[in-house]
Design a protein around this motif. Structure first.
Motif, short mmCIF file in Angstrom:
data_model
loop_
_atom_site.label_atom_id
_atom_site.label_comp_id
_atom_site.label_asym_id
_atom_site.label_seq_id
_atom_site.Cartn_x
_atom_site.Cartn_y
_atom_site.Cartn_z
N TYR A 206 37.85 -39.39 4.18
CA TYR A 206 37.82 -38.44 3.10
C TYR A 206 36.51 -38.32 2.39
N LYS A 248 45.34 -29.70 7.94
CA LYS A 248 44.26 -30.40 8.04
C LYS A 248 44.62 -31.52 7.65
N VAL A 249 45.49 -32.26 8.26
CA VAL A 249 45.92 -33.64 7.75
C VAL A 249 45.85 -34.68 8.93
N GLU A 250 45.84 -36.15 8.64
CA GLU A 250 45.86 -37.02 9.88
C GLU A 250 47.29 -36.89 10.49
N TRP A 273 40.79 -36.37 15.13
CA TRP A 273 40.84 -36.88 13.69
C TRP A 273 39.87 -38.05 13.55
N PRO A 274 39.12 -37.91 12.44
CA PRO A 274 38.73 -37.30 11.25
C PRO A 274 38.31 -35.82 11.59
N SER A 278 39.07 -31.91 5.45
CA SER A 278 40.56 -32.35 5.41
C SER A 278 41.25 -31.53 4.18
#
Length: 321
Positions: A206, A248-250, A273-274, A278
């Motif tokens: 992040y 757009k998340v893990e 990912w990543p 995000s």
């Protein structure tokens, strides 16, 4: 309000998974990868996954808040691991497939020693009064984060035991579309599990903080709810992760009404990912910490001088550092 499940065990995937003989994109040096089939996992069906609450899976390291020395403490995840000899014996058993005898662990001799303060996770089964590994040889547990312990120095940056508080990231109560960084009493999050994220955790997906000014904070599990999830079909979820802004998340963690948890990681679907921008890092964030009164918070937020600040995203807090 539904009580969300705490992460005290390995979480199964929403789909049946299979192992492919290809290098993993999730873990370096892993010669295989685990991918999702199109078949829903019976565990998910039995837990009534259709009525479960979907939440964002945050990429960090799992923590737990529980009592230690009579006060609320942050605990780090520490799984007891088998010795090399015991692991080899267990792998031989797994390869035998047709073996009719159940594998039996000698917990006292087969597992490496841990701190006297180590406790097993709540879902760990016991045998003869002692914690016993699951069918995969896992024995998850927790160890208290003591001040001065270099192994957990970044965990320590997110808590202050003298004041009994933690730096927490959560939705802003007045503006759910916005995030908030605030100090939360450890007693308020007692018996909860959280994710530690920040500069030196999991490669910092992040973009939080900097080498000059590392910053770490805690995210309560289940706090970021997903509003518009498509039907639980393989292709629909691939499309949601790949093309939807909220996707757009893990990954996703479903909190089921019976307390069980079910997950889906982007890697299960062959997705990267990543990723840049995000979802967590594209939402505005307010910093609601009085750094003038909090020496603890001032260590990481020294460039702020007022009580509340608003930024376009997490990364922007540290642009001028």
């Amino acid at each position: 309000m539904r009580r969300l499940g705490a992460v005290q065990q390995k979480i199964p995937c929403v789909f049946i998974t299979e192992v492919q003989d290809e290098p993993s994109s999730k873990r370096e040096h892993q010669s295989f990868k685990v991918v999702a089939t199109e078949t829903l996992n019976p565990l998910a069906v039995n837990a009534d996954i259709q009525s479960a609450l979907p939440t964002e899976k945050v990429d960090g390291t799992c923590c737990y808040v529980a009592t230690h020395k009579g006060v609320p403490y942050l605990w780090a995840r520490l799984d007891r691991k088998p010795t090399k000899q015991a692991e080899k014996r267990f792998k031989r058993y797994l390869r035998s497939n047709g073996s009719s005898k159940e594998f039996v662990w000698n917990v006292d001799e087969d597992f490496k020693s841990v701190s006297d303060f180590w406790i097993p996770a709540k879902e760990v089964k016991h045998c003869n009064g002692k914690p016993y590994p699951d069918g995969n040889g896992h024995m998850p547990g927790w160890v208290p984060v003591e001040n001065g312990n270099k192994q957990y120095c970044w965990h320590s940056r997110a808590v202050n035991y003298e004041r009994g508080v933690a730096i927490v990231l959560r939705p802003n109560a007045e503006d759910p579309g916005c995030l908030e960084i605030c100090l939360v009493s450890l007693s308020e999050i007692l018996e909860q599990t959280l994710e530690l994220i920040g500069t030196n955790i999991n490669g910092n997906p992040y973009g939080i903080g900097s080498k000059k000014n590392p910053f770490h904070l805690l995210v309560p599990h289940g706090v970021f709810q997903i509003k518009d999830l498509p039907p639980l079909k393989h292709n629909s979820l691939v499309s949601w992760f790949d093309s939807c802004h909220e996707g757009k998340v893990e990954g996703i963690v479903w909190h089921c009404s019976d307390g069980s948890l079910i997950k889906l990681h982007r890697h299960h679907l062959g997705l990267r990912w990543p990723i840049p921008d995000s979802y967590l890092n594209t939402r505005p964030v307010t910093v609601s910490v009085n750094v003038c009164e909090s020496e603890f918070a001032a260590r990481s937020l020294s460039q702020l001088s007022k009580d509340t600040h608003r930024f376009d995203r997490l990364q922007d807090i540290f642009l001028d550092v």
